[in-house]
Write an enzyme that holds these catalytic residues in place. Sequence first.
Site, mmCIF file in Angstrom:
data_model
loop_
_atom_site.group_PDB
_atom_site.id
_atom_site.type_symbol
_atom_site.label_atom_id
_atom_site.label_comp_id
_atom_site.label_asym_id
_atom_site.label_seq_id
_atom_site.Cartn_x
_atom_site.Cartn_y
_atom_site.Cartn_z
ATOM 1 N N ARG A 35 -13.146 -10.254 5.542
ATOM 2 C CA ARG A 35 -12.225 -10.292 6.598
ATOM 3 C C ARG A 35 -12.545 -11.293 7.623
ATOM 4 O O ARG A 35 -11.676 -11.935 8.283
ATOM 5 C CB ARG A 35 -11.818 -8.889 7.187
ATOM 6 C CG ARG A 35 -10.773 -8.333 5.983
ATOM 7 C CD ARG A 35 -10.234 -7.140 6.626
ATOM 8 N NE ARG A 35 -9.227 -6.452 5.610
ATOM 9 C CZ ARG A 35 -8.846 -5.142 5.620
ATOM 10 N NH1 ARG A 35 -9.442 -4.315 6.134
ATOM 11 N NH2 ARG A 35 -7.754 -4.820 4.734
ATOM 12 N N LYS A 200 -5.759 6.379 -1.232
ATOM 13 C CA LYS A 200 -4.875 6.483 -0.109
ATOM 14 C C LYS A 200 -3.374 6.757 -1.312
ATOM 15 O O LYS A 200 -2.571 6.192 -1.386
ATOM 16 C CB LYS A 200 -4.427 5.352 0.647
ATOM 17 C CG LYS A 200 -5.410 5.171 1.674
ATOM 18 C CD LYS A 200 -4.720 3.667 2.543
ATOM 19 C CE LYS A 200 -5.978 3.069 3.183
ATOM 20 N NZ LYS A 200 -5.949 1.532 3.170
ATOM 21 N N GLY A 353 -8.280 -3.308 1.251
ATOM 22 C CA GLY A 353 -9.445 -3.955 1.666
ATOM 23 C C GLY A 353 -10.731 -3.497 0.817
ATOM 24 O O GLY A 353 -11.496 -4.154 0.557
ATOM 25 N N GLY A 377 -2.165 -2.375 2.944
ATOM 26 C CA GLY A 377 -0.598 -1.860 2.785
ATOM 27 C C GLY A 377 0.126 -3.114 3.365
ATOM 28 O O GLY A 377 1.424 -2.900 2.581
HETATM 29 P P1 ADP Z 1 -7.729 -0.383 -1.088
HETATM 30 O O1 ADP Z 1 -8.561 -0.521 0.343
HETATM 31 O O2 ADP Z 1 -8.012 -1.220 -1.925
HETATM 32 O O3 ADP Z 1 -6.336 -0.288 -0.806
HETATM 33 P P2 ADP Z 1 -7.903 2.561 -0.948
HETATM 34 O O4 ADP Z 1 -8.370 2.594 0.278
HETATM 35 O O5 ADP Z 1 -6.671 3.389 -1.521
HETATM 36 O O6 ADP Z 1 -8.178 1.233 -1.840
HETATM 37 O O7 ADP Z 1 -9.103 3.395 -1.820
HETATM 38 C C1 ADP Z 1 -10.388 3.110 -1.965
HETATM 39 C C2 ADP Z 1 -11.283 4.152 -2.354
HETATM 40 O O8 ADP Z 1 -10.888 4.973 -3.440
HETATM 41 C C3 ADP Z 1 -12.878 3.707 -2.462
HETATM 42 O O9 ADP Z 1 -13.631 3.924 -1.510
HETATM 43 C C4 ADP Z 1 -13.135 4.460 -3.987
HETATM 44 O O10 ADP Z 1 -14.282 5.169 -3.742
HETATM 45 C C5 ADP Z 1 -12.138 5.569 -3.934
HETATM 46 N N1 ADP Z 1 -11.552 6.348 -5.147
HETATM 47 C C6 ADP Z 1 -11.134 5.492 -6.326
HETATM 48 N N2 ADP Z 1 -11.140 6.441 -7.449
HETATM 49 C C7 ADP Z 1 -11.228 7.875 -6.875
HETATM 50 C C8 ADP Z 1 -11.280 9.036 -7.325
HETATM 51 N N3 ADP Z 1 -10.946 9.331 -8.473
HETATM 52 N N4 ADP Z 1 -11.364 9.894 -6.488
HETATM 53 C C9 ADP Z 1 -11.871 9.724 -5.248
HETATM 54 N N5 ADP Z 1 -11.891 8.761 -4.385
HETATM 55 C C10 ADP Z 1 -11.604 7.474 -5.280
HETATM 56 MG MG MG Z 2 -8.999 0.980 1.761
#
Ligand code: ADP
Ligand code: MG
Length: 396
Positions: A35, A200, A353, A377
């Site tokens: 970023r 999330k 992210g 988001g």
């Molecule tokens: P992004 O930042 O790409 O939008 P999120 O913030 O929603 O994604 O989620 C990222 C996190 O989700 C990662 O740190 C990962 O460890 C966690 N994650 C993925 N699958 C699982 C799971 N089955 N249980 C708990 N955490 C998870």
């Molecule tokens: Mg995230």
Amino acid sequence: MKTLESLGDVRGKTVLVRSDFNVPLDGDTITDDGRIKAALPTLTRLAEAGAKVLVMAHLGRPKGKPDPKFSLAPVAKRLGELVGQDVVLAEDTVGESAKQVAASLEEGQIALVENVRFDGRETSKDDAERSALAEEYAALADLYVSDGFGVVHRKQASVYDIAQKLPSAAGELVFKEIDSLSKATNNPDRPYVVILGGSKVSDKLGVIKNLLEKADRLLIGGGMAFTFLKAQGYGVGSSLLEEDQVDTVKGYLETAKERGVEIVLPVDVVVAPEFKADAPATVVDADSIPDDQMGLDIGPKSAELYASKIADAKTVVWNGPMGVFEFDAFAGGTKAVAQAMSDGSGYSIVGGGDSAAAVRTLGFDEATFSHISTGGGASLEFLEGKDLPGISILED
Ligand code: ADP
Ligand code: MG
């Protein structure tokens, strides 16, 4: 959208720039500086044009008051290395230190104010509170540039209200993001495949409703998968679960069937007794998750299935890791999805992210993806066709 050119000659002017420096940290070590790098084109362009550049950004979720854990100090240091000049960090956001730093800036110099979320008014729902803070930001500068794409879906003082107080424009990153993401919203080439995962869950379940009207195929992984498995009547042990969304998800499955949208769910899952890097991992079928275990990745059969569902995509959007990729034992699903996207010939967008960080930390070549968005988001809301307040306010 108003461009940097519309601001005219910036030499000698103080330009307040909103960037997105919300980087992942391990202690005070930045584990992925993507970023910060993405913010450089706008910052260096302004500096080279002789502007006095004052940058605002947030980091993490401090509770509306200063918290050293969320200081931008590591960011100031890394930014300084990348631009090849010392980047001063004010000790506060709009206080005496920020005023002094702003006043002492020289042409071509870049400085930072502290985490904008150290002031509770930044994210206030009260328009008057945000507006008052934006007045204080505005008093520091002559012009405003919005370049924090990751926050343009937020009606916040440093993103939205400030644009009403100073002559404003969108930065290079915001233009690039909108241009790249538009390829998936304006008549995308089909099949159009969307992969959703991450943790999330409640935020992201909401986007499915909209995506069911746009995508041909939806692949569900990460923490989100378990609410779907539950909706199918399976036990999910101690996995992430949005119990109160199970009925909504049943509705999505119905709608998808009616519309002919394919929803692909894991057929197997990597489980462990606890959320730990060295927890003993086993693979079970998706309908056989033991009560005392939690799902931390999609299993190898699912990974292969998902890769095959990505291979023929003409447009593919991925948001959210398939598992806890930060731990080697649970990175397989995320690797498989990234590999399939990287190998495929369709237009590929990575948003989120952590997903973007996963691509880089797992060693993929960024150039094999069409676009790696800095916004999670924000990119999802754009793909859903929603109005982004931080963008609308910059319309000319
Ligand atoms: P992004 O930042 O790409 O939008 P999120 O913030 O929603 O994604 O989620 C990222 C996190 O989700 C990662 O740190 C990962 O460890 C966690 N994650 C993925 N699958 C699982 C799971 N089955 N249980 C708990 N955490 C998870
Ligand atoms: Mg995230």
